[in-house]
Design a protein around this motif. Sequence first.
Motif, PDB file in Angstrom:
ATOM      1  N   SER A  80      -2.650 -11.956  13.870  1.00 27.94           N
ATOM      2  CA  SER A  80      -2.794 -12.287  12.447  1.00 27.94           C
ATOM      3  C   SER A  80      -4.239 -12.617  12.091  1.00 27.94           C
ATOM      4  O   SER A  80      -4.792 -12.077  11.126  1.00 27.94           O
ATOM      5  CB  SER A  80      -1.897 -13.476  12.089  1.00 27.94           C
ATOM      6  OG  SER A  80      -0.550 -13.185  12.379  1.00 27.94           O
ATOM      7  N   VAL A  81      -4.861 -13.489  12.877  1.00 31.70           N
ATOM      8  CA  VAL A  81      -6.257 -13.851  12.612  1.00 31.70           C
ATOM      9  C   VAL A  81      -7.157 -12.648  12.877  1.00 31.70           C
ATOM     10  O   VAL A  81      -8.138 -12.417  12.167  1.00 31.70           O
ATOM     11  CB  VAL A  81      -6.679 -15.064  13.476  1.00 31.70           C
ATOM     12  CG1 VAL A  81      -8.150 -15.405  13.247  1.00 31.70           C
ATOM     13  CG2 VAL A  81      -5.810 -16.265  13.154  1.00 31.70           C
ATOM     14  N   VAL A 118      -2.636  -8.849   0.749  1.00 32.54           N
ATOM     15  CA  VAL A 118      -2.407  -8.955   2.191  1.00 32.54           C
ATOM     16  C   VAL A 118      -3.083  -7.801   2.931  1.00 32.54           C
ATOM     17  O   VAL A 118      -3.365  -6.747   2.365  1.00 32.54           O
ATOM     18  CB  VAL A 118      -0.897  -8.941   2.527  1.00 32.54           C
ATOM     19  CG1 VAL A 118      -0.199 -10.162   1.976  1.00 32.54           C
ATOM     20  CG2 VAL A 118      -0.243  -7.664   2.027  1.00 32.54           C
ATOM     21  N   ILE A 119      -3.339  -8.016   4.210  1.00 33.19           N
ATOM     22  CA  ILE A 119      -3.791  -6.970   5.125  1.00 33.19           C
ATOM     23  C   ILE A 119      -2.590  -6.613   5.990  1.00 33.19           C
ATOM     24  O   ILE A 119      -1.966  -7.495   6.593  1.00 33.19           O
ATOM     25  CB  ILE A 119      -4.958  -7.481   5.999  1.00 33.19           C
ATOM     26  CG1 ILE A 119      -6.138  -7.901   5.113  1.00 33.19           C
ATOM     27  CG2 ILE A 119      -5.383  -6.421   7.004  1.00 33.19           C
ATOM     28  CD1 ILE A 119      -7.054  -8.891   5.763  1.00 33.19           C
ATOM     29  N   LEU A 173      -6.490  -9.531  12.353  1.00 32.10           N
ATOM     30  CA  LEU A 173      -6.426  -8.620  11.202  1.00 32.10           C
ATOM     31  C   LEU A 173      -7.391  -9.056  10.106  1.00 32.10           C
ATOM     32  O   LEU A 173      -8.063  -8.223   9.485  1.00 32.10           O
ATOM     33  CB  LEU A 173      -4.999  -8.560  10.646  1.00 32.10           C
ATOM     34  CG  LEU A 173      -3.978  -7.772  11.462  1.00 32.10           C
ATOM     35  CD1 LEU A 173      -2.560  -8.029  10.959  1.00 32.10           C
ATOM     36  CD2 LEU A 173      -4.287  -6.288  11.409  1.00 32.10           C
ATOM     37  N   ILE A 174      -7.468 -10.364   9.866  1.00 28.61           N
ATOM     38  CA  ILE A 174      -8.357 -10.877   8.815  1.00 28.61           C
ATOM     39  C   ILE A 174      -9.816 -10.660   9.201  1.00 28.61           C
ATOM     40  O   ILE A 174     -10.625 -10.159   8.413  1.00 28.61           O
ATOM     41  CB  ILE A 174      -8.090 -12.370   8.547  1.00 28.61           C
ATOM     42  CG1 ILE A 174      -6.648 -12.580   8.071  1.00 28.61           C
ATOM     43  CG2 ILE A 174      -9.062 -12.914   7.508  1.00 28.61           C
ATOM     44  CD1 ILE A 174      -6.244 -14.026   7.950  1.00 28.61           C
ATOM     45  N   THR A 175     -10.182 -11.037  10.431  1.00 31.24           N
ATOM     46  CA  THR A 175     -11.577 -10.898  10.859  1.00 31.24           C
ATOM     47  C   THR A 175     -11.976  -9.418  10.927  1.00 31.24           C
ATOM     48  O   THR A 175     -13.093  -9.058  10.551  1.00 31.24           O
ATOM     49  CB  THR A 175     -11.795 -11.552  12.232  1.00 31.24           C
ATOM     50  OG1 THR A 175     -10.903 -10.975  13.189  1.00 31.24           O
ATOM     51  CG2 THR A 175     -11.561 -13.043  12.161  1.00 31.24           C
ATOM     52  N   THR A 218      -4.504  -4.907   0.562  1.00 39.31           N
ATOM     53  CA  THR A 218      -5.960  -4.849   0.565  1.00 39.31           C
ATOM     54  C   THR A 218      -6.477  -3.853   1.592  1.00 39.31           C
ATOM     55  O   THR A 218      -7.422  -3.116   1.349  1.00 39.31           O
ATOM     56  CB  THR A 218      -6.535  -6.249   0.867  1.00 39.31           C
ATOM     57  OG1 THR A 218      -6.216  -7.114  -0.219  1.00 39.31           O
ATOM     58  CG2 THR A 218      -8.041  -6.223   1.040  1.00 39.31           C
ATOM     59  N   LEU A 275     -14.205  -7.739   0.740  1.00 41.65           N
ATOM     60  CA  LEU A 275     -12.815  -7.555   1.132  1.00 41.65           C
ATOM     61  C   LEU A 275     -11.932  -7.623  -0.100  1.00 41.65           C
ATOM     62  O   LEU A 275     -11.983  -8.577  -0.864  1.00 41.65           O
ATOM     63  CB  LEU A 275     -12.387  -8.634   2.130  1.00 41.65           C
ATOM     64  CG  LEU A 275     -10.987  -8.487   2.717  1.00 41.65           C
ATOM     65  CD1 LEU A 275     -10.865  -7.172   3.487  1.00 41.65           C
ATOM     66  CD2 LEU A 275     -10.646  -9.644   3.629  1.00 41.65           C
ATOM     67  N   PHE A 309     -11.937 -18.391   2.820  1.00 42.39           N
ATOM     68  CA  PHE A 309     -12.394 -17.435   3.818  1.00 42.39           C
ATOM     69  C   PHE A 309     -13.845 -17.683   4.201  1.00 42.39           C
ATOM     70  O   PHE A 309     -14.245 -17.481   5.340  1.00 42.39           O
ATOM     71  CB  PHE A 309     -12.233 -15.996   3.311  1.00 42.39           C
ATOM     72  CG  PHE A 309     -10.810 -15.516   3.374  1.00 42.39           C
ATOM     73  CD1 PHE A 309     -10.108 -15.562   4.557  1.00 42.39           C
ATOM     74  CD2 PHE A 309     -10.177 -15.024   2.257  1.00 42.39           C
ATOM     75  CE1 PHE A 309      -8.804 -15.109   4.632  1.00 42.39           C
ATOM     76  CE2 PHE A 309      -8.877 -14.570   2.304  1.00 42.39           C
ATOM     77  CZ  PHE A 309      -8.186 -14.623   3.510  1.00 42.39           C
ATOM     78  N   ALA A 332     -10.745  -6.874   9.163  1.00 43.23           N
ATOM     79  CA  ALA A 332     -10.890  -6.344   7.805  1.00 43.23           C
ATOM     80  C   ALA A 332     -12.183  -6.841   7.156  1.00 43.23           C
ATOM     81  O   ALA A 332     -12.848  -6.104   6.435  1.00 43.23           O
ATOM     82  CB  ALA A 332      -9.683  -6.725   6.956  1.00 43.23           C
ATOM     83  N   CYS A 333     -12.551  -8.101   7.423  1.00 42.27           N
ATOM     84  CA  CYS A 333     -13.791  -8.653   6.862  1.00 42.27           C
ATOM     85  C   CYS A 333     -15.011  -7.931   7.429  1.00 42.27           C
ATOM     86  O   CYS A 333     -15.931  -7.570   6.687  1.00 42.27           O
ATOM     87  CB  CYS A 333     -13.885 -10.143   7.162  1.00 42.27           C
ATOM     88  SG  CYS A 333     -12.808 -11.178   6.158  1.00 42.27           S
TER      89      CYS A 333
END
Length: 383
Positions: free
Chosen positions: A318-319, A29-30, A321-323, A135, A336, A378, A325-326
């Motif tokens: 939430s989205v 998880v991030i 955080l993913i983008t 992560t 990642l 992803f 981190a990528c």
Amino acid sequence: IVDIDETVKSIRKAVEQAERMVGMTIQRVIVGISANHVRLQPCHGVVAVSNENKEITEADKLRVKEQAELVTIPSDREIIDCIPVSYKVDEIEDISDPKGMTGVRLEMKGVLITGLRTILHNTLRAVERAGLEITDIALQPMAAGSLVLSKDERNLGIALVDIGGGSTSVAVFEDGELKGASVIPLGGDAITKDISIVLKTPTEESEKIKIRYGHAFIDDDAEEEMFTIPVIGSDKMQKCNQFVVSDIMEARLIEIFEMVEDEIAKMGVKELLGGYVLTGGVVKTPGVLDLAQHVFQNRVRGAEPNYIGVREPQYTTSVGLITYACRKARSQGLQLGAHTVAAASEPAEKRPSQKAPQKEKAPKNPEDKMSNKMKKFFGVFFE
């Protein structure tokens, strides 16, 4: 976090629901860190280019970033992240990415984000006790802003207001960087509680009323629309109209927006040429943007992720955080998940620096089919 055991249960429940929705096991998880305890301070690093041909590489960028992090911070705080703002190669300034350039001396100006050690470690410990591998960690307003704000907006000066359930986060961007962030302890739950108290109806029923009949701006409500609601401690039903609900909601939202203005003033921001961007679950309520424009006397727009399946304002952070981190991993030439935050319980003196430490990812289990599915997911998601 006021109860780690309850927090762990909530995390596990959320992960289980997500696993059922996507049909795969979630192991990494991030972690998003809220802005209620963070501080921003400028930082500066200088290193000599190590390559024999004087070409700047990712290793040089990493070294100058580590150099910028070598600053004295209070013992109760820990570095969450260091965000590069601009680079300087020899006498050439305002470089966004020096990789591939040639020079003798590399400098970096950045923003150092620190958080309270206790809060940060309790958050990480709760995630790890839920059986998850961390992560990356990121500041939530920074992540959300990278997703829904344009480059021009961040340069002109803009406020990102995320109205969630329990709190409202405020982040101001100017000259392309985060200038300040704070959290207001009021959100959608406060509106639900207000409706419950005024109408003397159960909280669960108040939430339904807010979603079905709620309107944030009295000027646009439908007063003639009547409905019945249960009364606490009685079998009786009482009549109510949308005007009453709108009156309650507008009063609380005006208070939240005025507190947002106060927080922005405390940051020393006098003018926001880019206006305001609102996101979070409460933004779905009809009339919120109109009311915000009336209070702020500035341009206001709503924001949400532009992805099928999560095209709702409550998923922005939430989205984001993913983008975020990528992009961060890509800018550092990493995949990642190549590095993870070390155990939160590790004693501070064993860590190589004050920054939230990282360790090498554990070797992949060849029988674990999840990894390939995640990569494919992803890859399609961010295409």
